[in-house]
Write an enzyme that holds these catalytic residues in place. Structure first.
Site, PDB file in Angstrom:
ATOM      1  N   HIS A 339       0.855  -1.200   0.000  1.00 15.87           N
ATOM      2  CA  HIS A 339       0.000   0.000   0.000  1.00 15.87           C
ATOM      3  C   HIS A 339       0.891   1.250   0.000  1.00 15.87           C
ATOM      4  O   HIS A 339       1.752   1.407   0.853  1.00 15.87           O
ATOM      5  CB  HIS A 339      -0.951   0.008   1.197  1.00 15.87           C
ATOM      6  CG  HIS A 339      -1.964   1.111   1.074  1.00 15.87           C
ATOM      7  ND1 HIS A 339      -3.159   0.942   0.412  1.00 15.87           N
ATOM      8  CD2 HIS A 339      -1.930   2.407   1.455  1.00 15.87           C
ATOM      9  CE1 HIS A 339      -3.819   2.090   0.424  1.00 15.87           C
ATOM     10  NE2 HIS A 339      -3.093   3.002   1.042  1.00 15.87           N
ATOM     11  N   ALA A 340       0.670   2.123  -0.973  1.00 19.63           N
ATOM     12  CA  ALA A 340       1.557   3.273  -1.166  1.00 19.63           C
ATOM     13  C   ALA A 340       1.591   4.183   0.061  1.00 19.63           C
ATOM     14  O   ALA A 340       0.567   4.424   0.698  1.00 19.63           O
ATOM     15  CB  ALA A 340       1.094   4.084  -2.374  1.00 19.63           C
ATOM     16  N   HIS A 369       0.384  11.768  -6.005  1.00 23.82           N
ATOM     17  CA  HIS A 369      -0.231  11.915  -4.673  1.00 23.82           C
ATOM     18  C   HIS A 369       0.833  11.801  -3.580  1.00 23.82           C
ATOM     19  O   HIS A 369       0.912  12.641  -2.678  1.00 23.82           O
ATOM     20  CB  HIS A 369      -1.316  10.847  -4.481  1.00 23.82           C
ATOM     21  CG  HIS A 369      -1.846  10.752  -3.078  1.00 23.82           C
ATOM     22  ND1 HIS A 369      -2.981  11.416  -2.657  1.00 23.82           N
ATOM     23  CD2 HIS A 369      -1.385  10.096  -1.982  1.00 23.82           C
ATOM     24  CE1 HIS A 369      -3.186  11.169  -1.370  1.00 23.82           C
ATOM     25  NE2 HIS A 369      -2.236  10.353  -0.929  1.00 23.82           N
ATOM     26  N   GLU A 370       1.645  10.778  -3.662  1.00 22.87           N
ATOM     27  CA  GLU A 370       2.659  10.566  -2.620  1.00 22.87           C
ATOM     28  C   GLU A 370       3.667  11.719  -2.582  1.00 22.87           C
ATOM     29  O   GLU A 370       4.108  12.139  -1.515  1.00 22.87           O
ATOM     30  CB  GLU A 370       3.377   9.232  -2.826  1.00 22.87           C
ATOM     31  CG  GLU A 370       2.489   7.998  -2.688  1.00 22.87           C
ATOM     32  CD  GLU A 370       1.684   7.952  -1.405  1.00 22.87           C
ATOM     33  OE1 GLU A 370       2.111   8.540  -0.399  1.00 22.87           O
ATOM     34  OE2 GLU A 370       0.602   7.351  -1.403  1.00 22.87           O
ATOM     35  N   HIS A 373       2.697  14.492  -0.344  1.00 26.84           N
ATOM     36  CA  HIS A 373       3.119  14.326   1.055  1.00 26.84           C
ATOM     37  C   HIS A 373       4.588  14.717   1.213  1.00 26.84           C
ATOM     38  O   HIS A 373       4.976  15.423   2.141  1.00 26.84           O
ATOM     39  CB  HIS A 373       2.964  12.867   1.492  1.00 26.84           C
ATOM     40  CG  HIS A 373       1.541  12.397   1.611  1.00 26.84           C
ATOM     41  ND1 HIS A 373       0.614  13.016   2.409  1.00 26.84           N
ATOM     42  CD2 HIS A 373       0.893  11.337   1.053  1.00 26.84           C
ATOM     43  CE1 HIS A 373      -0.546  12.363   2.342  1.00 26.84           C
ATOM     44  NE2 HIS A 373      -0.397  11.339   1.519  1.00 26.84           N
ATOM     45  N   GLU A 397      -3.501  14.950   2.738  1.00 26.21           N
ATOM     46  CA  GLU A 397      -3.969  14.067   1.659  1.00 26.21           C
ATOM     47  C   GLU A 397      -4.337  14.845   0.396  1.00 26.21           C
ATOM     48  O   GLU A 397      -4.366  14.266  -0.694  1.00 26.21           O
ATOM     49  CB  GLU A 397      -5.165  13.239   2.128  1.00 26.21           C
ATOM     50  CG  GLU A 397      -4.861  12.256   3.249  1.00 26.21           C
ATOM     51  CD  GLU A 397      -3.717  11.307   2.915  1.00 26.21           C
ATOM     52  OE1 GLU A 397      -3.465  11.055   1.719  1.00 26.21           O
ATOM     53  OE2 GLU A 397      -3.042  10.846   3.851  1.00 26.21           O
ATOM     54  N   HIS A 498      -6.240   0.462   5.776  1.00 25.02           N
ATOM     55  CA  HIS A 498      -6.221   1.445   6.866  1.00 25.02           C
ATOM     56  C   HIS A 498      -6.812   0.921   8.170  1.00 25.02           C
ATOM     57  O   HIS A 498      -6.581   1.509   9.227  1.00 25.02           O
ATOM     58  CB  HIS A 498      -6.943   2.713   6.417  1.00 25.02           C
ATOM     59  CG  HIS A 498      -6.328   3.320   5.186  1.00 25.02           C
ATOM     60  ND1 HIS A 498      -6.422   2.723   3.939  1.00 25.02           N
ATOM     61  CD2 HIS A 498      -5.584   4.432   5.004  1.00 25.02           C
ATOM     62  CE1 HIS A 498      -5.785   3.460   3.044  1.00 25.02           C
ATOM     63  NE2 HIS A 498      -5.263   4.499   3.656  1.00 25.02           N
ATOM     64  N   TYR A 508      -9.338  11.385   4.122  1.00 27.95           N
ATOM     65  CA  TYR A 508      -9.503  11.281   2.672  1.00 27.95           C
ATOM     66  C   TYR A 508     -10.827  11.902   2.225  1.00 27.95           C
ATOM     67  O   TYR A 508     -10.902  12.541   1.184  1.00 27.95           O
ATOM     68  CB  TYR A 508      -9.420   9.826   2.207  1.00 27.95           C
ATOM     69  CG  TYR A 508      -8.109   9.172   2.571  1.00 27.95           C
ATOM     70  CD1 TYR A 508      -6.936   9.514   1.898  1.00 27.95           C
ATOM     71  CD2 TYR A 508      -8.022   8.241   3.596  1.00 27.95           C
ATOM     72  CE1 TYR A 508      -5.723   8.923   2.238  1.00 27.95           C
ATOM     73  CE2 TYR A 508      -6.814   7.649   3.935  1.00 27.95           C
ATOM     74  CZ  TYR A 508      -5.671   7.994   3.257  1.00 27.95           C
ATOM     75  OH  TYR A 508      -4.474   7.411   3.597  1.00 27.95           O
TER      76      TYR A 508
END
Ligand code: X8Z
Ligand code: ZN
Length: 599
Positions: A339-340, A369-370, A373, A397, A498, A508
């Site tokens: 999971h990323a 997306h990552e 962060h 997020e 999660h 999210y």
């Protein structure tokens, strides 16, 4: 992803205080916070190192070491919260007061004071993460095992009802053993939350939004009410198209959609069934996956293209260590947590991602997306450690997803991933449909995960009703149903990362609303005029400056102030997402006319 490490507190702190001689003046609140910031950063490194090693080499030793690091961290955390009570009722410098307030919210599961229970909690959390990461479905013996990556691929590509059913049932069966671990986890983490003065762990999570927890519950409900009609329109249209593929006996009118037909293991994002629901076949050719394969993009090149986007906004190039220490692909020789996630290892420049990147559109978007962060981490690295966090977790997020919204067909063309784009109404509707299958489809899922956990933590839902309540919520919010009979021997919530990883999920849901507010504000800053869905901030310096300014603030002030600075409003609000999808909305209303919508 924001891990436990977010607010690590030093164990050193415990002995330092114990040793203080009576004659010494008591430490001031400012000095206490300053010391905390220094020492917590140090312990945070250990938790991050153990966590990253575990996630990228799942075995019994790393499971143990990760549990031990968590245990030390939780002990220090509990002690620091206790110590901070000495400053209750004092008039404090606002930044110090904020740091002490945030300190109490700094973990996603606080441990009970009892050291044996703390060790047990740390062990059970570590165990659940590894069980999820290493899970495989082996229908008939060890030679037949399938990993999550493989099963997710089947869910995305297959259009065969029974094949989909097997992949769905297979993955969900792997979560059964997690049930008893989760039951114990809930008992222990709740005990820890109650000892800290929260009603339960859910109330603690809801306290992280610069407003009273009950008010936050109302806020989240208000936002859902705003977007629910959007979702119902999409659901109605998609169900109609699925009927054409699978037949009206399997996908009946007026009923929830079987959860395995939406192209995704969790029915949370539906972009993979785009070919089944494409409004105007051929009006817009966006075969990003095909282009990535044809041009032989590998994981690092995909990540480079994401980095280039951020650099075009004025963000720096990623440090060399990012490239050396990240995990970009699934290794063949060992289980890893696929999971990323994104990691801030040291509160400084050691930032990484961990993702089993495949060359396809979904993964391309996730890498961007990552990096959202990662660039948040780098932007706030000069803040005191306690403020090194998102304005709230939904902001964290939303950064990369805001960038995703700028990955328009025109941008894709600019970077050579699609050929000529022929604009027009039909192309617009196709494009909007594709985005909606991710962004609108996700909303009820984003809302319900913690709805379930809030009830579990509050004791409203007990283990005898875990699975039944899960499906009641999925039916109520998403309008999906289990494709097979379920029972309390199943633990379907545990099949979603999660839950065993204990990562709060409302973030999210909030992000999916906020990212459209950010997009609108940045597009205005960029001087875009025209519809919101056509805007890309790629390469725009002014939008980049405003974005970077927001990120640099971290959690140093209430999120309402940060939001106001960027968008001019102090409220999360769905008007921007509604504006974005206006063309699709009109089109859906026409398609759904005379249909029996709802479930
Ligand atoms: O978990 C994630 C990211 C890591 S923070 C890949 N997401 C949620 C999910 O996959 O369930 C992004 C969308 C929602
Ligand atoms: Zn994320």
């Amino acid at each position: 992803m924001k891990k436990l490490i977010a607010l690590a507190v030093s164990a050193v702190l415990l002995s330092a205080c114990g040793d203080r001689r009576e004659s010494e003046a008591p430490e001031t609140a400012d000095a206490f916070v300053e010391r905390l910031n220094r020492e917590m950063r140090d312990l945070g490194r250990e938790v991050a190192a153990a966590g990253f090693t575990y996630a990228t080499f799942i075995n019994p030793d790393t499971e143990f070491l990760n549990a031990r690091a968590t245990e030390r961290y939780l002990a220090a955390f509990t002690a620091a919260v206790e110590e901070a009570k000495a400053y209750d009722g004092q008039t404090l410098d606002p930044a110090t007061a904020r740091a002490l307030h945030l300190l109490r919210l700094g973990v996603s599961a606080p441990a009970p004071r009892d050291p044996a229970k703390r060790a047990e909690l740390s062990a059970v959390m570590s165990k659940m993460e590894g069980m999820y990461g290493a899970a495989k479905y082996c229908p008939s013996g060890p030679q037949t095992c399938k990993t999550q990556t493989q099963l997710v691929e089947v869910m995305a590509r297959s259009r065969n009802y029974d094949e989909l059913l097997e992949a769905w049932a297979g993955w969900h069966s792997t979560a059964r053993p997690l049930r008893e671990e989760y039951v114990r986890f809930v008992e222990l983490a709740n005990e820890g939350a109650r000892e800290m003065g929260f009603a339960d762990l859910g109330a603690m999570w809801r306290s992280g939004y610069d407003m009273p927890p009950d008010e936050f519950t109302q806020e989240a409900a208000r936002l859902w009410d705003q977007v629910q009609p959007l979702y119902e329109d999409l659901h109605c249209y998609v169900r109609g198209r699925l009927q054409q593929t699978y037949g009206a006996e399997r996908v009946p009118d007026g009923e929830p959609i079987p959860a395995h037909l939406l192209g995704n293991m969790w029915a949370q994002q539906w972009a993979e069934i785009y070919p089944l629901v494409e409004p105007y076949p051929g009006a817009l050719d966006l075969d990003i996956t095909g282009a990535l394969r044809e041009q032989q993009y590998d994981a690092r090149r995909i990540t480079r293209s994401a980095e280039d986007f951020y650099v075009s906004l004025g963000f720096p190039r990623l440090p060399e260590t990012f490239w050396e220490r990240s995990l970009f692909t699934e290794p063949a020789d060992r289980p890893v947590q696929c999971h990323a996630s994104a990691w801030h290892m040291d509160g400084g420049e050691d930032v990484r991602i961990k993702q089993c990147i495949e060359p396809n559109q979904d993964h391309l978007m996730t890498v961007y997306h990552e990096l959202g962060h990662v660039y948040y981490y780098l932007s706030y690295k000069d803040q005191p450690y306690i403020f090194q966090s998102g304005a709230h977790d939904g902001f964290h997020e939303a950064i990369g997803d805001t960038v995703n919204l700028s990955m328009t067909p025109a941008y894709m063309q600019q970077i050579g991933l699609v050929g000529a784009v022929r604009p027009g109404h039909e192309a617009t509707i196709n494009q909007q449909m594709k985005v909606a299958l991710d962004k609108i489809a996700f909303l009820p899922f984003g809302k319900l995960i913690d709805e379930w956990r809030w009830k579990v933590f509050a004791g409203e839902v007990t283990p005898e009703n875990y699975n039944a309540t899960w499906w009641a919520l999925r039916r109520q919010y998403q309008g999906v149903s289990p494709p097979l009979e379920r029972s309390e021997a199943d633990f379907d919530p545990g099949a979603k990362y999660h839950v065993p990883a204990n990562t709060p999920y409302t973030r999210y849901f909030l992000s999916y609303i906020l990212q459209f507010q950010f997009h609108k504000a940045l597009c205005e800053a960029a001087g875009h005029d025209g519809p919101l869905h056509e805007c890309s901030i790629y390469g725009n310096q002014e939008a980049g400056r405003r974005f970077r300014e927001m990120l640099a603030l971290g959690q140093s002030q209430p999120w309402q102030d940060t939001l106001e600075k960027l968008t001019g409003t102090r409220n999360m609000d769905a008007s921007a997402i509604i504006e974005y999808f206006a063309p699709l909305r009109t089109w859906l209303a026409q398609q759904n006319e005379g249909k029996q919508c709802g479930w």
